[in-house]
Enzyme design. Sequence first.
Site, PDB file in Angstrom:
ATOM      1  N   TYR A 139       0.855  -1.188   0.000  1.00 45.74           N
ATOM      2  CA  TYR A 139       0.000   0.000   0.000  1.00 45.74           C
ATOM      3  C   TYR A 139       0.892   1.240   0.000  1.00 45.74           C
ATOM      4  CZ  TYR A 139      -3.563   3.290   1.860  1.00 45.74           C
ATOM      5  OH  TYR A 139      -4.411   4.351   2.070  1.00 45.74           O
ATOM      6  N   LYS A 167      -1.814  -1.559  -3.716  1.00 48.68           N
ATOM      7  CA  LYS A 167      -2.770  -0.451  -3.716  1.00 48.68           C
ATOM      8  C   LYS A 167      -1.938   0.807  -3.911  1.00 48.68           C
ATOM      9  CE  LYS A 167      -6.031   2.169  -0.868  1.00 48.68           C
ATOM     10  NZ  LYS A 167      -6.648   2.336   0.471  1.00 48.68           N
TER      11      LYS A 167
END
Length: 298
Positions: A139, A167
């Site tokens: 992320y 992400k």
Amino acid sequence: MTTHRPLFYGSITALITPMDNHGEVDFNALKKLVEYHIASGTHAIVSVGTTGESATLSIAENVKTILKTLEFADGRIPVIAGTGANATSEAITMTKLLNDSGVAGCLSVVPYYNKPTQEGMYQHFKAIAECTDIPQILYNVPSRTGSDLLPETVGRLAQISNIIGIKEATGDVSRVAKIKQAAGDDFIFLSGDDATGLESMKLGGQGVISVTNNIAAADMAKMCELALAGKFDEAEIINDKLSALHKDLFIESNPIPVKWAAYKLGLIPEPILRLPLTTLSEQSQPKVIEALKNAGLL
């Protein structure tokens, strides 16, 4: 057009964590949110990520919230656990506690505040991946962490078998091609920016981990399904309808606006957050209401 769907794809909610008037997690409200997402066609749930206020929950509260989300989902929707921390040892502890839980994956944020080098980030994520068989999603959100996980480092991490995707929340759609080139076409690219999510899917991304999805779940699911089918013109119609939401849900720090919007729509009983976050200011509320009306939600 996506013909073979990866492990994670489509409209994935960065789920809010509802709280009661005492600031405790409201599990009855959480159960209703899980049912809402299943009924709306959401493709997966991220439990206790940034939008779920992981930073102000204890490890015990984080784990309990993830396990209750799994219980409520009951195998009907994949649950991804937010297990990131800026101390590698803490991220490992969280991950190990979930090893036998049944979570479909873990979302692990770039360490925040301490600003590691690219080598430090590599070693951090490598150590976490080595403590588990659970699929790991990196992320990257430099606006919050102060550090940018570069595509070449992602490429190195992609060589670790259970690091399967990222992400990417920079909002820089050029990252799709750069990360695919560094990590391979099978490496899952999920946008972490609603405003550029559809554009990233046009360029080869597989989905969006979405804040907007919390309150417009059916529309986000439909938009992503259309994009995955290569029907970008139809997907764009939905995206245009949601564009004001994509912007105004960040009029104050996330998840302040989206929690207030969920409360306004009756999805949660209270817009309570834990300090240092406070409820949406009166001056911001009209903008969010206008965005909800533009989206056809009010």
